[in-house]
Design a protein around this motif. Structure first.
Motif, short mmCIF file in Angstrom:
data_model
loop_
_atom_site.label_atom_id
_atom_site.label_comp_id
_atom_site.label_asym_id
_atom_site.label_seq_id
_atom_site.Cartn_x
_atom_site.Cartn_y
_atom_site.Cartn_z
N SER A 106 0.86 -1.18 0.00
CA SER A 106 0.00 0.00 0.00
C SER A 106 0.90 1.23 0.00
O SER A 106 2.02 1.21 0.50
CB SER A 106 -0.92 0.00 1.21
N VAL A 107 0.37 2.30 -0.59
CA VAL A 107 1.11 3.55 -0.69
C VAL A 107 0.19 4.69 -0.27
O VAL A 107 -0.92 4.81 -0.80
CB VAL A 107 1.60 3.79 -2.14
N PHE A 108 0.65 5.51 0.68
CA PHE A 108 -0.09 6.72 1.03
C PHE A 108 0.34 7.80 0.04
O PHE A 108 1.46 8.26 0.04
CB PHE A 108 0.19 7.17 2.46
N ASP A 109 -0.59 8.15 -0.84
CA ASP A 109 -0.34 9.06 -1.95
C ASP A 109 -0.79 10.46 -1.56
O ASP A 109 -1.94 10.69 -1.23
CB ASP A 109 -1.15 8.56 -3.14
N ASN A 110 0.14 11.43 -1.60
CA ASN A 110 -0.23 12.81 -1.31
C ASN A 110 -1.09 13.42 -2.41
O ASN A 110 -1.74 14.44 -2.19
CB ASN A 110 1.02 13.67 -1.11
N ASN A 111 -1.08 12.79 -3.61
CA ASN A 111 -1.91 13.25 -4.72
C ASN A 111 -1.63 14.73 -5.01
O ASN A 111 -2.55 15.53 -5.14
CB ASN A 111 -3.39 13.01 -4.40
N LYS A 112 -0.36 15.06 -5.10
CA LYS A 112 0.05 16.46 -5.24
C LYS A 112 0.89 16.65 -6.48
O LYS A 112 1.74 15.84 -6.81
CB LYS A 112 0.87 16.87 -4.01
N SER A 113 0.66 17.75 -7.15
CA SER A 113 1.45 18.13 -8.32
C SER A 113 2.18 19.42 -8.00
O SER A 113 1.62 20.32 -7.39
CB SER A 113 0.53 18.33 -9.52
N ASP A 114 3.44 19.53 -8.41
CA ASP A 114 4.19 20.77 -8.21
C ASP A 114 3.50 21.95 -8.88
O ASP A 114 3.50 23.05 -8.37
CB ASP A 114 5.60 20.63 -8.76
N LYS A 115 2.93 21.72 -10.04
CA LYS A 115 2.33 22.82 -10.79
C LYS A 115 0.89 23.10 -10.36
O LYS A 115 0.43 24.22 -10.41
CB LYS A 115 2.37 22.50 -12.27
N LEU A 116 0.17 22.07 -9.96
CA LEU A 116 -1.25 22.24 -9.67
C LEU A 116 -1.57 22.35 -8.19
O LEU A 116 -2.69 22.65 -7.82
CB LEU A 116 -2.04 21.06 -10.27
N GLY A 117 -0.59 22.08 -7.34
CA GLY A 117 -0.86 22.11 -5.91
C GLY A 117 -1.48 20.81 -5.44
O GLY A 117 -1.47 19.81 -6.14
N ILE A 118 -2.05 20.83 -4.26
CA ILE A 118 -2.61 19.62 -3.67
C ILE A 118 -4.01 19.40 -4.22
O ILE A 118 -4.82 20.32 -4.30
CB ILE A 118 -2.65 19.74 -2.14
N SER A 119 -4.30 18.17 -4.62
CA SER A 119 -5.64 17.82 -5.06
C SER A 119 -6.56 17.81 -3.85
O SER A 119 -6.13 17.93 -2.71
CB SER A 119 -5.63 16.45 -5.73
N GLU A 120 -7.83 17.64 -4.11
CA GLU A 120 -8.81 17.72 -3.02
C GLU A 120 -8.57 16.66 -1.95
O GLU A 120 -8.76 16.91 -0.78
CB GLU A 120 -10.22 17.58 -3.60
#
Length: 173
Positions: free
Chosen positions: A147-161
């Motif tokens: 399992s992976v805890f994904d921050n779901n974050k992009s450098d360009k787009l910021g943090i997803s919801e």
């Protein structure tokens, strides 16, 4: 007690030793040879310590990539002084179908890479970039899944919801 700069997760292995991300200060000889120390590069590695704090093993992440002919991956990442940012070292406690006891899962946040590394041989056995993004924690679920805890974050787009919790199955990819 240990005088090294250790950070993020602390994980016990099957032999009762600790695996902890290591920060090189100043940068490792590898980073210096590549000229990365001149740009404020943050240099990470892996460290194995016994419970007395004695350093039993250390290895630089840049060296792991270069020794496995994967240097192009590490230098394709975001334009940053922190190309690696090792978040988690997850020791394998028992053999599975795709790994052996004492292998290590490494979470390299700023490359969005999870890799399976065998310290005894210095070889990367497997790595995957995404579907996670700037992830942190890796855990072994059973003999074929992590399992992976994904921050779901992009450098360009910021943090997803939302952050994500991803299960990766080695049998089915």
């Amino acid at each position: 007690n240990n005088n090294n700069f250790l950070h993020h997760s602390t994980e016990l292995d099957a032999d009762g030793n600790l695996w902890i991300p290591l920060r090189y200060h100043p940068n490792s000889e590898t980073a210096k040879a590549l000229g990365l120390d001149e740009v404020g590069f943050i240099d990470d590695g892996i460290a194995k310590l016994n419970l007395n704090g004695d350093l039993l093993y250390k290895k630089n992440i840049l060296e792991i990539f270069l020794e496995n002919d994967l240097g192009d991956i590490i230098f394709r990442g975001p334009d940053s002084h922190d190309l690696i940012h090792l978040n988690d070292i997850q020791p394998v406690l028992k053999d599975g179908k795709f790994w052996k006891k004492n292998d290590l899962f490494l979470s390299i946040r700023n490359q969005s890479i999870i890799m399976l590394f065998r310290p005894s041989t210095g070889r990367i056995l497997w790595f995957k970039k995404g579907p996670w993004s700037r992830q942190h924690d890796v855990d072994i679920i059973d003999e074929t899944k992590i399992s992976v805890f994904d921050n779901n974050k992009s450098d360009k787009l910021g943090i997803s919801e939302f952050n994500n919790y991803i299960v990766y199955d080695f049998e089915t990819d």
